[in-house]
Motif scaffolding. Structure first.
Motif, PDB file in Angstrom:
ATOM      1  N   PRO A  54      19.455  15.114 -14.027  1.00 38.30           N
ATOM      2  CA  PRO A  54      18.235  14.965 -13.228  1.00 38.30           C
ATOM      3  C   PRO A  54      17.494  16.280 -13.029  1.00 38.30           C
ATOM      4  N   LYS A  55      16.165  16.185 -13.073  1.00 37.76           N
ATOM      5  CA  LYS A  55      15.298  17.331 -12.831  1.00 37.76           C
ATOM      6  C   LYS A  55      14.522  17.110 -11.536  1.00 37.76           C
ATOM      7  N   LYS A  56      14.108  18.202 -10.927  1.00 38.95           N
ATOM      8  CA  LYS A  56      13.376  18.118  -9.665  1.00 38.95           C
ATOM      9  C   LYS A  56      12.005  17.489  -9.879  1.00 38.95           C
ATOM     10  N   LEU A  57      11.582  16.697  -8.888  1.00 42.03           N
ATOM     11  CA  LEU A  57      10.224  16.161  -8.896  1.00 42.03           C
ATOM     12  C   LEU A  57       9.260  17.269  -8.479  1.00 42.03           C
ATOM     13  N   HIS A  58       8.076  17.275  -9.088  1.00 44.42           N
ATOM     14  CA  HIS A  58       7.094  18.324  -8.813  1.00 44.42           C
ATOM     15  C   HIS A  58       5.847  17.713  -8.173  1.00 44.42           C
ATOM     16  N   TYR A  59       5.327  18.415  -7.160  1.00 46.37           N
ATOM     17  CA  TYR A  59       4.127  17.959  -6.465  1.00 46.37           C
ATOM     18  C   TYR A  59       3.163  19.138  -6.317  1.00 46.37           C
ATOM     19  N   THR A  60       1.877  18.859  -6.508  1.00 42.31           N
ATOM     20  CA  THR A  60       0.839  19.869  -6.300  1.00 42.31           C
ATOM     21  C   THR A  60      -0.402  19.195  -5.711  1.00 42.31           C
ATOM     22  N   VAL A  61      -1.170  19.973  -4.955  1.00 39.31           N
ATOM     23  CA  VAL A  61      -2.489  19.528  -4.510  1.00 39.31           C
ATOM     24  C   VAL A  61      -3.486  20.041  -5.536  1.00 39.31           C
ATOM     25  N   GLU A  62      -4.074  19.118  -6.294  1.00 39.32           N
ATOM     26  CA  GLU A  62      -4.939  19.497  -7.409  1.00 39.32           C
ATOM     27  C   GLU A  62      -6.360  19.820  -6.957  1.00 39.32           C
ATOM     28  N   SER A  63      -6.843  19.121  -5.965  1.00 40.28           N
ATOM     29  CA  SER A  63      -8.196  19.370  -5.464  1.00 40.28           C
ATOM     30  C   SER A  63      -8.252  18.960  -4.000  1.00 40.28           C
ATOM     31  N   ALA A  64      -9.157  19.592  -3.263  1.00 37.92           N
ATOM     32  CA  ALA A  64      -9.300  19.282  -1.840  1.00 37.92           C
ATOM     33  C   ALA A  64     -10.703  19.653  -1.387  1.00 37.92           C
ATOM     34  N   SER A  65     -11.173  18.944  -0.374  1.00 36.74           N
ATOM     35  CA  SER A  65     -12.486  19.245   0.195  1.00 36.74           C
ATOM     36  C   SER A  65     -12.504  18.825   1.656  1.00 36.74           C
ATOM     37  N   VAL A  66     -13.403  19.455   2.416  1.00 37.36           N
ATOM     38  CA  VAL A  66     -13.607  19.114   3.824  1.00 37.36           C
ATOM     39  C   VAL A  66     -15.090  18.841   4.027  1.00 37.36           C
ATOM     40  N   ARG A  67     -15.405  17.679   4.570  1.00 37.37           N
ATOM     41  CA  ARG A  67     -16.796  17.305   4.825  1.00 37.37           C
ATOM     42  C   ARG A  67     -16.962  16.903   6.286  1.00 37.37           C
ATOM     43  N   ASN A  68     -18.210  16.911   6.715  1.00 37.37           N
ATOM     44  CA  ASN A  68     -18.554  16.517   8.095  1.00 37.37           C
ATOM     45  C   ASN A  68     -17.771  17.330   9.124  1.00 37.37           C
TER      46      ASN A  68
END
Length: 208
Positions: A54-68
């Motif tokens: 088994p290999k580790k699962l990978h997570y990333t935040v690819e894009s983000a924005s803040v509005r209002n």
């Protein structure tokens, strides 16, 4: 002289009664059965691990924005957070079932917004994009957090954290593991207030 005859008859030997053979008690049998089952389970787990690697699962935040975005003088904030989390399962033989998923947006350990996701299954060797929109409505900040947030907004940016808590199960062939709690922390997600579509990718730490 009197002729005395000696009694030379052998004395009978005293023998102790034969001791009955002690049989193992029921407790011993139960202990041996439990020990055998533990050994079999350990060997099975080792074989499964060696086969699947088994290999580790990978997570990333690819894009983000803040509005209002709005921060009042009395430190109440409202905003809409949009971001995409990429989940990568690099395993050839292991798929992942997400039974429940909770997503938080935080600023210095203070929760700004919260939402849940529908359960989903991630196949082997798969990359999944998770698009989320979380809304913060009139969230009260502490005085110190409000000061830090104003300092960031004066520079035209906001840095926040995305936190995911999920109940997951792993599947290898026909075997499924028991549920485990996955905690995924994506720190230092930085977005621009003047250019909402610009953000920096952020890697995540996963504890499963």
């Amino acid at each position: 002289m009197c002729d005395h005859k000696l009694n030379l008859e052998p004395m009978p030997l005293k023998t102790s009664p034969a001791q009955p053979l002690r049989r193992p008690s029921l407790v011993c049998y139960v202990f041996l059965v439990i020990l055998t089952l533990i050994f079999i389970a350990a060997v099975g787990f080792l074989i499964t691990w060696l086969v699947t690697k088994p290999k580790k699962l990978h997570y990333t935040v690819e894009s983000a924005s803040v509005r209002n975005f709005n921060l009042t003088n009395d430190n109440h904030m409202s905003a809409t957070f949009k971001f995409t989390i990429q989940s990568h399962n690099p395993n050839h033989r292991i798929s992942v079932y997400y039974s429940s998923v909770e997503i938080f947006v935080k600023f210095k350990d203070q929760t700004l917004a919260f939402d849940t996701m529908e359960p989903f299954h991630q196949p082997r060797m798969n990359v999944k994009q998770i698009d989320e929109t979380l809304v913060a409505q009139n969230v009260a900040f502490s005085k110190s957090n409000g000061k830090d947030l104003r300092s960031q907004t004066s520079l035209g940016k906001i840095e926040f954290e995305v936190f995911v808590k999920a109940r997951v199960r792993f599947k290898v062939g026909i075997w499924k593991s028991s549920h485990r709690t996955a905690k995924i922390e994506c720190s230092h997600v930085t977005v621009s207030l003047s250019q909402p579509n610009q953000s920096q990718n952020s890697s995540c730490d996963a504890d499963i």
